[in-house]
Design a protein around this motif. Structure first.
Motif, PDB file in Angstrom:
ATOM      1  N   GLU B 399       0.810  -1.222   0.000  1.00 20.51           N
ATOM      2  CA  GLU B 399       0.000   0.000   0.000  1.00 20.51           C
ATOM      3  C   GLU B 399       0.838   1.265   0.000  1.00 20.51           C
ATOM      4  N   SER B 400       2.017   1.198   0.614  1.00 14.25           N
ATOM      5  CA  SER B 400       2.835   2.411   0.621  1.00 14.25           C
ATOM      6  C   SER B 400       3.353   2.717  -0.787  1.00 14.25           C
ATOM      7  N   VAL B 401       3.640   1.671  -1.549  1.00 11.36           N
ATOM      8  CA  VAL B 401       4.050   1.898  -2.943  1.00 11.36           C
ATOM      9  C   VAL B 401       2.887   2.507  -3.715  1.00 11.36           C
ATOM     10  N   GLN B 402       1.710   1.962  -3.476  1.00  9.88           N
ATOM     11  CA  GLN B 402       0.522   2.495  -4.155  1.00  9.88           C
ATOM     12  C   GLN B 402       0.308   3.968  -3.859  1.00  9.88           C
ATOM     13  N   SER B 403       0.373   4.324  -2.578  1.00  8.58           N
ATOM     14  CA  SER B 403       0.081   5.724  -2.268  1.00  8.58           C
ATOM     15  C   SER B 403       1.214   6.635  -2.733  1.00  8.58           C
ATOM     16  N   PHE B 404       2.451   6.099  -2.718  1.00  6.84           N
ATOM     17  CA  PHE B 404       3.571   6.893  -3.231  1.00  6.84           C
ATOM     18  C   PHE B 404       3.388   7.169  -4.727  1.00  6.84           C
ATOM     19  N   VAL B 405       3.013   6.134  -5.444  1.00  2.00           N
ATOM     20  CA  VAL B 405       2.797   6.276  -6.893  1.00  2.00           C
ATOM     21  C   VAL B 405       1.653   7.264  -7.155  1.00  2.00           C
ATOM     22  N   ASN B 406       0.602   7.153  -6.364  1.00  2.00           N
ATOM     23  CA  ASN B 406      -0.514   8.096  -6.525  1.00  2.00           C
ATOM     24  C   ASN B 406      -0.059   9.535  -6.325  1.00  2.00           C
ATOM     25  N   ARG B 407       0.822   9.708  -5.330  1.00  2.00           N
ATOM     26  CA  ARG B 407       1.333  11.065  -5.073  1.00  2.00           C
ATOM     27  C   ARG B 407       2.114  11.578  -6.280  1.00  2.00           C
ATOM     28  N   LEU B 408       2.971  10.709  -6.845  1.00  2.00           N
ATOM     29  CA  LEU B 408       3.763  11.125  -8.006  1.00  2.00           C
ATOM     30  C   LEU B 408       2.870  11.442  -9.203  1.00  2.00           C
ATOM     31  N   LEU B 409       1.822  10.652  -9.370  1.00  2.00           N
ATOM     32  CA  LEU B 409       0.924  10.881 -10.503  1.00  2.00           C
ATOM     33  C   LEU B 409       0.204  12.212 -10.365  1.00  2.00           C
ATOM     34  N   LYS B 410      -0.143  12.528  -9.150  1.00  2.00           N
ATOM     35  CA  LYS B 410      -0.811  13.798  -8.905  1.00  2.00           C
ATOM     36  C   LYS B 410       0.168  14.946  -9.172  1.00  2.00           C
ATOM     37  N   GLU B 411       1.404  14.738  -8.699  1.00  2.00           N
ATOM     38  CA  GLU B 411       2.438  15.761  -8.847  1.00  2.00           C
ATOM     39  C   GLU B 411       2.750  16.010 -10.326  1.00  2.00           C
ATOM     40  N   ARG B 412       2.879  14.928 -11.082  1.00  2.00           N
ATOM     41  CA  ARG B 412       3.334  15.083 -12.458  1.00  2.00           C
ATOM     42  C   ARG B 412       2.195  15.266 -13.456  1.00  2.00           C
ATOM     43  N   PHE B 413       1.084  14.604 -13.212  1.00  4.02           N
ATOM     44  CA  PHE B 413       0.005  14.642 -14.212  1.00  4.02           C
ATOM     45  C   PHE B 413      -1.289  15.253 -13.670  1.00  4.02           C
ATOM     46  N   GLU B 414      -1.252  15.657 -12.403  1.00  2.00           N
ATOM     47  CA  GLU B 414      -2.473  16.148 -11.738  1.00  2.00           C
ATOM     48  C   GLU B 414      -3.580  15.106 -11.813  1.00  2.00           C
ATOM     49  N   TRP B 415      -3.182  13.852 -11.729  1.00  2.86           N
ATOM     50  CA  TRP B 415      -4.202  12.808 -11.764  1.00  2.86           C
ATOM     51  C   TRP B 415      -4.539  12.351 -10.363  1.00  2.86           C
ATOM     52  N   ASP B 416      -5.803  12.271 -10.105  1.00  6.14           N
ATOM     53  CA  ASP B 416      -6.252  11.703  -8.841  1.00  6.14           C
ATOM     54  C   ASP B 416      -6.762  10.309  -9.100  1.00  6.14           C
ATOM     55  N   PHE B 417      -6.114   9.360  -8.452  1.00  6.37           N
ATOM     56  CA  PHE B 417      -6.603   7.995  -8.657  1.00  6.37           C
ATOM     57  C   PHE B 417      -7.490   7.574  -7.503  1.00  6.37           C
TER      58      PHE B 417
END
Lengths: 250, 417
Positions: B399-417
């Motif tokens: 789960e920590s990898v998942q939330s880390f990846v989500n953070r990066l996606l938001k940072e780079r693509f403004e995507w909210d998963f």
């Protein structure tokens, strides 16, 4: 509520709507009937803002606003809802997550607070019961693996969730068995109020046994050629569309 | 071997010597390969869509750099975290509370590194890595050890014209269960090059998961090779998540040597601007009764390019193999491109194998449907993109990898998963 005047629309250079006039007031249900190719679905698409269609003439006023100037999502925020003839399957997008996003975007645009998770789930339970949609379906991917009837019930479920002012039902009865038809109609009837309105587009009179319209219009060759009370639908069912064509030509 | 034109042996010239005890045999072979092998060009089949000529023209160093804060790069809060800056171990940024049943040592601290399992012949980047290895980690999981927390390796490049030849060696003992996280990052936008190799041996009945997160700058180069050996009844899973990087090439080679093995290869790549990301994978089923599942999905925007080449071998007599491979791509711009080549080479006759590749655009009818319900166009597209890659992300169990990846996606693509 909505006033359509002299609407002309074309797709790929082919004119489909050729000067359509229609006014719907709050509290009314209007049925639009007509043979295949008359322009029924084009009307629904143009009102919802599908970009493939180009409006070449005429105007559509929705609650005193110029509807044609609005983006598709702005139309939804303003209270317009289209129940699709062919609801789209969207794998991976959860039905209720997307509805919650949709409701909150609408609320945000009206300057209202977003809906709490608790209120939202209560609403889901209440409205899914209305169309007898299994709660499990509500949480699955949008329309993915739904039967034809489930897809149409899902459309009415979404309509119930979004509480639109004007609902356009584009051949919602197509492909439905009698039970599903009854459920869908029951949903529409329950949601009817003096403040909202519906345009029911259909090829057959059958649906109108369940959703009783205040007015029936016949669409032919891109125009409304005849309007009348609900009895007109029965007459059409009995006699087909040919007599209207003859009447026009005469 | 003679000296080849356009070789990259000179890339070692400015590198400060390190003390990693690579075997002299391996080093000698590696140096010969470096001298005798030209840098691959697009005429080389395995590099047809990926140009690396620029790498040969840069004069790299492996100098040290100071880094104070790496909190942004910590994927998991595990206390077993090894941090490397420019390929050098950063003791003050690391924490070495090694879980019981696990032995971890820095390659620079070890007395001898076992012979490499990497292919060196014809492989200039493996050879470069072997001849000029900076440092890395050797991880050994005891037999029957059940290691709950992941072992984390964070690799950061900082400065300009820095080359890090980095290595991870993982030995998962019999009946053990463990997971390793590798995170590759950069600070600033220098033209840096991470050349990483990972050698993995999964023993009988062992479970090993490797989470690989790549988030390097758009000006950086990253080439990595995982060489995996699976013994019988073992399960190996790898999630390769490429969220940024200028030129990224991932070589994933899995040799399934024992029966009843399970292999999962998942990859997601999300590209924009001028990024180029190339995933090459090979699963080699040498023996019967195994299964492999490969799922790679990518979203390609702007002028970026993605390459997928997935090869599955089923050797003669390797009967009852179930091998599934799928690659899906969504192009978000007219200038984005994909070269996808799924390949099956089957020499056995009683197998169940499938492969598929799709490349398309977002379903505009679905976008319209979402908009008609009151979701803005931008949000509708994000929702669709997220839904597309979600089936790769949902395979990430940590789960920590998942939330880390989500953070990066938001940072780079403004995507909210």
């Amino acid at each position: 509520m909505i006033k359509i005047e002299n609407l002309h629309a074309e797709i790929d250079g082919k004119e489909i709507l050729k000067g359509l006039n229609l006014e719907v007031k709050a509290g009314e249900i209007h049925a639009i009937m007509g043979p295949n190719g008359a322009g029924k679905s084009t009307l629904a698409s143009v009102l919802a803002g599908r970009e493939d269609y180009e409006v070449t003439e005429g105007s559509v006023t929705f609650d005193d606003e110029d509807l044609l100037e609005m983006e598709t999502e702005e139309r939804a925020w303003a209270g317009l809802f289209l129940a699709f003839q062919y609801p789209v399957e969207i794998p991976g997008v959860s039905n209720i997550n997307f509805l919650r996003t949709a409701i909150n975007e609408s609320r945000e645009n009206r300057g209202e607070e977003s809906i709490s998770a608790k209120d939202f789930m209560a609403l889901v339970r209440e409205k899914s019961k209305l169309v007898e949609l299994d709660a499990k379906l509500a949480s699955r991917s949008v329309n993915e693996g739904f039967s034809g009837g489930e897809k149409k019930r899902n459309e009415i479920f979404q309509m119930a969730m979004l509480e639109p002012k004007l609902s356009i039902l584009d051949e919602t009865d197509s492909g439905l068995d009698i039970d599903a038809l009854r459920i869908v109609a029951n949903g529409v009837n329950t949601l009817k109020s003096k403040d909202n309105a519906a345009i029911v587009i259909t090829h057959y009179q059958r649906l109108l046994d369940y959703i009783v319209p205040d007015f029936v219009h016949v669409l032919h060759d891109g125009k409304i050629v005849k309007s009348g009370p609900k009895e007109l639908a029965l007459e059409l069912e009995e006699k087909g569309y040919d007599w209207i064509k003859e009447e026009i030509e005469a | 071997m003679s000296i080849a034109a356009n070789n990259i042996a000179h890339l070692g010239v400015n590198l400060e010597a390190t003390n990693t005890p690579i075997s002299s045999d391996d080093r000698n072979v590696a140096i010969k390969v470096l001298e005798g092998t030209p840098l691959p060009t697009t005429r080389t089949e395995a590099w047809k869509y990926t140009r690396v000529a620029k790498l040969g023209k840069i004069s790299f160093t492996n100098e040290h750099a100071d880094l104070q804060d790496i909190s942004n790069f910590i994927i998991d809060e595990t206390k077993c975290t090894f941090v490397f800056v420019n390929g050098h171990y950063a003791a003050d940024l690391s924490s070495r509370e090694i879980p019981s049943g696990v032995t971890c040592s820095l390659l620079s601290e070890s007395s001898a590194i076992g012979n490499t399992t990497l292919k060196l012949e014809g492989e200039v980047f493996n050879a470069l890595n072997t001849a000029y290895l900076n440092d890395g980690v050797e991880i050994s999981i005891d037999s029957k050890a059940q290691v709950e927390k992941p072992i984390q390796i964070i690799h950061v490049l900082k400065g300009d014209h820095v080359l890090s030849n980095f290595k991870t060696r993982i030995h998962a003992g019999k009946f053990s269960k463990s997971s390793v996280i590798q995170g590759f990052f950069t600070v600033g936008d220098g033209t840096n090059f991470c050349n990483s190799t990972t050698e993995i041996s999964v023993e009988e009945n062992a479970f090993l998961t490797l989470e690989k997160v790549q988030y390097e700058s758009e000006s950086s180069f990253h080439i990595s090779t995982e060489q995996v050996q699976q013994a019988k009844s073992s399960t190996f899973s790898i999630n390769t998540l490429t969220l940024n990087g200028g030129l990224v090439r991932n070589n994933l080679n899995i040799e399934v040597n024992g029966e009843n093995c399970t292999t999962h290869l998942n990859g997601a790549y999300l590209l924009k601007n001028k990024q180029h990301v190339d995933n090459h994978s090979v699963v080699d089923h040498k023996v019967p009764n195994c299964e492999s599942h490969e799922l790679y999905k990518g979203v390609i925007d702007d002028n970026s390019t993605a390459v997928f080449n997935g090869k599955v071998f089923v050797r003669q007599d390797a009967q009852k193999i179930n091998a599934f491979q799928s690659n899906g791509n969504v192009l978000l711009s007219d200038n984005a491109s994909v070269n996808s080549k799924p390949e099956l080479e089957i020499y056995a006759d009683d197998v169940k194998c499938s492969h598929g590749s799709t490349t398309g655009q977002l379903d505009e009818e679905a976008v319209f449907y979402l908009r008609a319900r009151g979701i803005s166009e931008k949000a509708a597209r994000k929702l669709m993109v997220a839904a597309f890659v979600e089936d790769v992300f949902e395979k990430i169990e940590n789960e920590s990898v998942q939330s880390f990846v989500n953070r990066l996606l938001k940072e780079r693509f403004e995507w909210d998963f």
